[in-house]
Design an enzyme around this catalytic site. Sequence first.
Site, PDB file in Angstrom:
ATOM      1  N   CYS A   2       2.305  -8.646  -4.124  1.00 41.64           N
ATOM      2  CA  CYS A   2       3.340  -9.583  -3.721  1.00 41.64           C
ATOM      3  C   CYS A   2       4.709  -8.997  -4.000  1.00 41.64           C
ATOM      4  O   CYS A   2       4.841  -7.992  -4.676  1.00 41.64           O
ATOM      5  CB  CYS A   2       3.235 -10.888  -4.520  1.00 41.64           C
ATOM      6  SG  CYS A   2       1.636 -11.678  -4.367  1.00 41.64           S
ATOM      7  N   GLY A  28       3.658  -7.900   1.067  1.00 39.02           N
ATOM      8  CA  GLY A  28       2.813  -9.049   1.353  1.00 39.02           C
ATOM      9  C   GLY A  28       3.188  -9.639   2.688  1.00 39.02           C
ATOM     10  O   GLY A  28       4.353  -9.937   2.930  1.00 39.02           O
ATOM     11  N   ASN A 103       4.739 -11.707  -9.430  1.00 39.09           N
ATOM     12  CA  ASN A 103       3.938 -10.645  -8.823  1.00 39.09           C
ATOM     13  C   ASN A 103       3.003 -10.109  -9.898  1.00 39.09           C
ATOM     14  O   ASN A 103       3.461  -9.699 -10.956  1.00 39.09           O
ATOM     15  CB  ASN A 103       4.875  -9.529  -8.323  1.00 39.09           C
ATOM     16  CG  ASN A 103       4.130  -8.306  -7.825  1.00 39.09           C
ATOM     17  OD1 ASN A 103       4.670  -7.216  -7.816  1.00 39.09           O
ATOM     18  ND2 ASN A 103       2.891  -8.467  -7.395  1.00 39.09           N
ATOM     19  N   GLY A 104       1.712 -10.145  -9.617  1.00 38.16           N
ATOM     20  CA  GLY A 104       0.738  -9.644 -10.583  1.00 38.16           C
ATOM     21  C   GLY A 104      -0.560 -10.394 -10.467  1.00 38.16           C
ATOM     22  O   GLY A 104      -0.879 -10.933  -9.406  1.00 38.16           O
ATOM     23  N   TYR A 252       1.247   4.416  -3.159  1.00 43.46           N
ATOM     24  CA  TYR A 252       1.144   3.702  -1.888  1.00 43.46           C
ATOM     25  C   TYR A 252       2.084   2.503  -1.733  1.00 43.46           C
ATOM     26  O   TYR A 252       2.723   2.348  -0.701  1.00 43.46           O
ATOM     27  CB  TYR A 252      -0.302   3.235  -1.682  1.00 43.46           C
ATOM     28  CG  TYR A 252      -0.475   2.306  -0.513  1.00 43.46           C
ATOM     29  CD1 TYR A 252      -0.406   2.783   0.783  1.00 43.46           C
ATOM     30  CD2 TYR A 252      -0.696   0.946  -0.705  1.00 43.46           C
ATOM     31  CE1 TYR A 252      -0.552   1.921   1.871  1.00 43.46           C
ATOM     32  CE2 TYR A 252      -0.846   0.089   0.371  1.00 43.46           C
ATOM     33  CZ  TYR A 252      -0.767   0.576   1.657  1.00 43.46           C
ATOM     34  OH  TYR A 252      -0.908  -0.266   2.717  1.00 43.46           O
TER      35      TYR A 252
END
Length: 453
Positions: A2, A28, A103-104, A252
């Site tokens: 995210c 996302g 985010n996580g 990435y």
Amino acid sequence: MCGIIGIFNHRNAAELATLGLFAEQHRGQESCGMAVNDGVTIRLRKKMGLVKDVFTPDKLEFLPGSIAIGHVRYPTRGSSSVYNSQPHVVETLSGPSYVLASNGDIVNYAEIRKEMEDKGVYFASGNDGELLLKYIVYHVEKENYSIVDAIKLLMKNVKGAFSTVLGTKKDMYLFRDPYGFRPMSYGQTKEGATAVASESNALDILYMEWTKEVNPAEIVIVSTEGLRNIANDPNEFRSIKSDKHCIFEHIYFSRPDSIIFGENVYEVREKIGAQLALADEITPDVVVPVPDSANFIALGYARQKNVPFALGLIRNHYVGRTFIKPEQTVRDESVYQKFNTLPNFFKGKKVVLIDDSIVRGTTIRKLVKLIKNAGAAEVHIRIGSPAVKYSCFYGIDTPTRQELIANRMNVQEIEEYTGADTLQYLDIKALEKSVQHPQDYCYACFDGNYPVT
Ligand code: AMP
């Protein structure tokens, strides 16, 4: 995976947050949301879909205010539904309201959720962000903790990855888990506006002067009086005494124009490419990246070997990330929708084809076929990461171990399966040489050493 954004003290907070989310769309693409606060009311808009479709100018008109907190989502925790999208909002009867985007992913989600439910807390989703928010709000509203103490308690008890922004009607709190799994940094304008984002590229587009990354376990309070940093010692909250940034962000996930974990992403990728080249006996006619994520890896490889680099594969940018599709059939087709070869380019050539990673093997198999059909004499796959053998529990949606091709096949079998002449992964030691502080990274998807369980 995210992306988060927070804007504070800007009269067009919703517009800025939209631009920031747009810059983080790669993190996302399934749903997005934003909560905007005008000092009296918090207005929330969340929808499935892309930022450009959800936050159109006519919709932004209805989101006035100077504090905005936004999120783009690619599901890891909770199914693909708008209920699980972020941010989450809690409005209490006594008046205060809270907004949170994170985010996580939380490792002990079930345990903490049960603990909260036993205390009478209700959950509307299966999302980790809601758990973080309700954990904090419960302790502030029912147990009389200060917000800072509630966040510290969370850092002690809630295990996993969270790069988080919490908003009240007046202030914003930025904090990161004690290992610093996911990136997050913030910046300011001369006029006194503050922005926080998962990646620094989102701050660039907002003309924010980059201040710094939020450190692991640090809490930054953003208020009209300015910024206050509470620099907690992360070792108070963790059993391993080093950071554990996600190495896959460099390989990435993050954009190459971002600075994360103290390093330029594009430079790390170039170093990864150079390491791949150093370990490789082949001298190819040409090095071709799988665009866009492997571009800098291939560049680093070509420079190190002093061989030609060429963009032999052309990508359709409107397909989206191949991996991010729910059904295998859709995924298979979209690889062809996504890539094409340059006419006559590959004929008779010995090609090194570079990708950042192999997950299920879908992309690379199709590409080898495409390049061989275009007349290549040899196709040698070189991968800018070790074999992905373990699922991630810290915010990247890796499939089950069974679906990971490296768990089912060895290198020779993958060569046969993909039709490649040879395949070589990056050695984990070589990967470590590509970053400045290798001990500060999590490599669990490659070696199964999970720092938090
Ligand atoms: P696959 O085709 O399943 O082997 O997926 C590998 C491709 O997906 C590579 O080209 C990567 O660039 C990309 N990729 C790797 N990991 C992820 C991830 N967690 N989410 C989305 N895409 C990914």
